[in-house]
Motif scaffolding. Structure first.
Motif, PDB file in Angstrom:
ATOM      1  N   SER B  58       0.840  -1.209   0.000  1.00 13.02           N
ATOM      2  CA  SER B  58       0.000   0.000   0.000  1.00 13.02           C
ATOM      3  C   SER B  58       0.869   1.252   0.000  1.00 13.02           C
ATOM      4  N   GLN B 100      -7.350   0.873  -0.209  1.00 14.49           N
ATOM      5  CA  GLN B 100      -7.557  -0.425   0.441  1.00 14.49           C
ATOM      6  C   GLN B 100      -8.812  -0.378   1.296  1.00 14.49           C
ATOM      7  N   ASP B 191      -5.750  -1.089  -4.888  1.00 17.21           N
ATOM      8  CA  ASP B 191      -5.291  -1.657  -3.617  1.00 17.21           C
ATOM      9  C   ASP B 191      -6.327  -2.641  -3.079  1.00 17.21           C
ATOM     10  N   GLU B 192      -6.088  -3.898  -3.325  1.00 13.16           N
ATOM     11  CA  GLU B 192      -6.947  -4.992  -2.862  1.00 13.16           C
ATOM     12  C   GLU B 192      -8.418  -4.779  -3.227  1.00 13.16           C
TER      13      GLU B 192
HETATM   14 MG    MG Z   1      -2.085  -2.623   2.124  1.00 11.17          MG
END
Ligand code: MG
Ligand code: ATP
Lengths: 331, 268
Positions: B58, B100, B191-192
Motif C-alpha cells: 500500500s 484499500q 489496492d486490494e
Molecule cells: Mg495494504
C-alpha cells in the motif's frame, strides 16, 4: 414596537448572510474556520473607514486612514478585503496542516487580531471602537422609521442575492467537488482535485460574504468595537449551521434565525434572573447546550443536507403537472 | 468459467514503460516501509504486486499515486516525474489510485461519487458555477449517462441514488473502480479491490479488470487473492519487508522458495 422589529429583522438577515458564508466553508467544504468572525469584523471596519471620512474630520476618534465613499462602494470594497484576507488566512493555516491543527491556527489568528486591534489605538480606535459611522441612502429624506424599513428592504434584497450565489455554487459541479473535499480529502486528491485551491476558494468566497454581513451591520448600528467580534461570536454562527443543518441553505437560515432570536429575545429572561451580567452567560450556556444536544441527537441538524438525484431529460414544471393530473384523473 | 484472455508470459515488453518506479524508499520513523523498490509497467499491461501483510504494497501505491513522498528514488509516469509534482498531478496525468479501505465519499451518492472524478468539468470553476445550470447542464448530462453505463456494467445501476457510505464493503469497492474509470485513466493503481468481497462480486470485479485491459488501461494490482492475480496478471512483483524479492510470471514466482517462506512465515 416597529422600531424593534426593524432591529430584529436586520439582525436576522445579517445573521443569515453570515451563516451562509460559514456554511460554504464548514458545511460544504469542511473547513473549520474558527476565525470566521474576523472576516465579519474586517468588512465592518473597512466600511467604517470608507464612510467616516478623513480621520481629522472625525473628532476624537483615531484611525489610520479614511474616506467618504457613497453606497455601495464601501460594501463592495469590504467584500474584496474579506476575500483577500480569506486567502491570506487560508495560506497560513490550510496549506500544510491537518484539519484539527488548521482549526487551532484559525482560532489563534482570531485571538491575535482582536488583541492587535484593541491594543493599537491609532489603527482602528482600539478598545473603544469606531462610532458615528454614517448610514447609507442619506439623501432619500425618509422619516426615521421609513428609513429603517428601507434599510431592511435593501438588506433583504442583498440576502436574496447571496442566496442565489450560494445556491448556484452548492448546486453546481463545483459544490460537488467541495463536498468531496469535506468527505474524503485523500480520495479527492487521488482523483485529481487540488484540495488546497478548493479550500482557498471557499475561504475567499466565504470571507467576502462574512465581510458583507459586517459591512451592512456596521452601517445599520453605526458603531463597531472589538467586544462585538470576539471568538465566541464565531461559535454562535457555528451553532446556527449545526442546528439548522450543515449543507442545507434553508436549514442554515433557520438556524441563524433561532440563534439570533435567542440572543435578541434572551433579554426577556432578565427579570427572572435578575443579574444583567448573568443574561449573557445564560445565553452562551444555552447555545452550548443546544450545540451539544444537536451533536448527540440530530447531528445533521433540523433540515439535513438534501440527497441530490439526477435526471438527464430537461424537465419543466408544466408537463410534470400534466402527467400528475392525468394520473390523478385515471387513478 | 468466463473467458479471460491470459497473456503469455515472457520478457517485459520492449516499448518504453508507462510507469517506472526507480529505487524508491520510504521510511516512517525507524520503519523502512519500502526499501529500494524498482519495477516497470508497460502501457496496457497488468502487473500484480503481492506480498505478506505489512510488506509495503500500500505504501508503494501511495508513493506512485503521489500521496506519500518517498525518502529517495524516482517515479516516472508517461514521461513525467511524479515525485516532485503536487499530489493531485498523478490523477491529472491519468494515473488513478483506489483505496484499500475507506476511499468513498460517504455522504455523496454513488452518482455524485462518480461525477466528482470527471476531470475539468464545466461548472467546476467559480465562474462556471455562478453562470448557472444552463452553462454546465448539458455536459453534466453526458457524464451522468456515461456514469450510468459504467454502473450498469457493474450491476450497480439501481444504487445510483444511494449514499456511498450506506453500501456494503464490496459495493463500495465497485463504486471506487467505477469512479476511477470516470477519471479517464491511462492506468489504475488498485489496492486490494477484491478484499472482503463475496465470490460472485469478486468474479465481477475480475471480469471488469480484464475488460479494462482490453480497453488499453494498464493496471497495477495489489491483491491477496492469488487466483485472481494469476488469471489477470502477466507479471507479478513480490514484496517482503519493503523490498522486492521476486519478479516474473506467477508460475515462476510460485515455485521459488524465498517467496513461499516469505508468505508462509509471515502470514497471520
Ligand atoms: Mg495494504
Ligand atoms: N503512516 C505510517 N506511519 C508509520 N508506519 C506506517 C505507515 N504506513 C505504513 N506503515 C508501516 O509500513 C509497513 C508497510 O505497510 P503497508 O500498509 O504498505 O503494507 P501492505 O503491504 O499494504 O500490507 P497489507 O497487505 O496488510 O495491506 C508496515 O510495517 C506499516 O506498519
Amino acid at each position: 414596537m416597529s422600531y424593534y422589529f426593524t432591529v430584529m429583522a436586520m439582525y436576522i438577515l445579517i445573521g443569515i448572510i453570515a451563516a451562509w458564508g460559514l456554511n460554504l466553508q464548514f458545511g460544504e467544504t469542511g473547513v473549520l474556520n474558527f476565525a470566521y468572525v474576523l472576516f465579519v469584523a474586517a468588512g465592518a471596519y473597512t466600511t467604517a473607514v470608507l464612510t467616516l471620512g478623513h480621520p481629522s474630520a472625525s473628532g476624537t476618534q483615531q484611525y489610520f486612514w479614511g474616506a467618504h465613499l457613497p453606497f455601495p462602494i464601501p460594501w463592495i470594497v469590504s467584500m474584496a478585503v474579506g476575500a483577500v484576507l480569506g486567502v491570506a488566512v487560508g495560506l497560513v493555516s490550510l496549506r500544510r496542516l491537518r484539519g484539527d491543527y488548521q482549526a487551532m491556527v484559525m482560532l489563534v489568528v482570531s485571538l491575535i487580531a482582536t488583541y492587535l486591534v484593541s491594543a493599537n489605538v491609532g489603527f482602528l480606535n482600539g478598545e473603544t471602537g469606531l462610532a458615528l459611522i454614517p448610514q447609507p441612502f442619506g439623501n432619500l429624506h425618509l422619516s426615521e422609521l421609513n428609513y429603517r424599513w428601507f434599510f431592511v428592504a435593501v438588506t433583504a434584497v442583498v440576502t436574496l442575492l447571496v442566496f442565489e450565489v450560494m445556491r448556484r455554487i452548492t448546486g453546481s459541479p463545483l459544490g460537488r467537488v467541495l463536498r468531496a473535499v469535506r468527505e474524503n480529502e485523500a480520495a479527492a486528491v487521488a482523483l485529481g482535485t487540488n484540495v488546497v485551491k478548493m479550500r482557498l476558494l471557499t475561504m475567499a468566497v466565504g470571507g467576502a460574504v462574512a465581510a458583507l454581513s459586517g459591512a451592512i451591520e456596521v452601517q445599520f448600528i453605526g458603531a463597531w468595537a472589538p467586544a462585538g467580534w470576539t471568538y465566541p461570536e464565531t461559535f454562535g454562527l457555528f451553532a446556527a449551521v449545526l442546528v439548522g443543518g450543515r449543507g442545507n441553505l434553508g436549514g442554515v437560515a433557520l438556524g441563524a434565525f433561532l440563534v439570533q432570536g435567542l440572543f435578541l429575545e434572551g433579554t426577556v429572561l432578565l427579570p427572572s434572573i435578575g443579574n444583567p451580567d448573568l443574561v449573557g452567560a445564560v445565553q452562551w450556556i444555552t447555545m452550548g447546550v443546544m450545540i451539544m444536544l444537536f451533536m448527540w441527537f440530530r447531528p445533521r441538524g433540523v433540515l439535513p443536507e438534501r440527497r441530490r438525484r439526477f435526471t438527464t431529460e430537461a424537465r419543466t414544471r408544466l408537463p410534470l403537472l400534466l402527467v400528475r393530473a392525468q394520473r390523478d384523473a385515471r387513478g | 468459467m468466463t473467458e479471460i484472455d491470459r497473456p503469455t508470459a515472457g520478457a517485459p515488453s520492449r516499448t518504453a514503460p508507462l510507469l517506472a518506479v526507480d529505487d524508491v524508499s520510504v521510511a516512517f520513523g525507524g520503519v523502512r516501509a519500502v526499501d529500494h523498490l524498482s519495477f516497470d509497467v508497460a502501457p496496457g499491461s497488468i502487473v500484480g504486486l503481492i506480498g505478506p501483510n505489512g510488506a509495503g504494497k500500500s505504501t508503494a501505491l501511495k508513493v506512485i499515486g503521489g500521496e506519500v513522498k518517498p525518502t529517495s528514488g524516482r517515479v516516472r509516469f508517461d514521461g513525467a516525474d511524479l515525485v516532485g509534482a503536487a499530489p493531485y498531478e498523478a490523477a491529472r496525468r491519468g494515473l488513478v489510485r483506489t483505496f484499500q479501505l475507506g476511499g468513498e465519499f460517504a455522504r455523496l451518492t454513488v452518482m455524485e461519487n462518480l461525477l466528482v472524478a470527471v476531470p475539468g468539468q464545466k461548472g467546476e470553476t467559480l465562474l462556471g458555477a455562478l453562470a448557472g445550470r444552463r452553462w454546465w447542464r448539458a455536459s453534466q448530462d453526458a457524464e451522468v449517462r456515461k456514469a450510468r453505463d459504467i454502473l450498469g456494467g457493474l450491476q450497480l445501476r439501481d444504487k445510483e441514488d444511494a449514499y456511498a457510505g450506506d453500501l456494503s464493503g464490496g459495493q463500495r469497492k465497485l463504486v471506487e473502480i467505477a469512479r476511477a474509470l470516470m477519471a479517464r485513466p491511462k492506468m489504475l493503481l488498485l489496492d486490494e479491490p477484491m478484499a472482503g468481497v463475496n465470490r460472485s462480486l469478486a468474479r465481477r470485479i475480475e471480469e471488469t479488470l480484464a475488460r479494462l485491459r482490453s480497453d488499453g488501461i494498464a493496471l497495477l494490482l495489489v491483491e491477496h487473492e492469488l487466483g485472481s492475480v494469476e488469471r489477470l496478471c502477466e507479471r507479478v512483483v513480490v514484496m517482503a519487508n519493503g523490498s522486492k524479492i521476486a519478479e516474473g510470471d506467477m508460475t515462476e514466482v510460485r515455485s521459488r522458495d524465498d517467496v513461499l517462506s516469505a508468505y508462509l512465515g509471515r502470514r497471520k
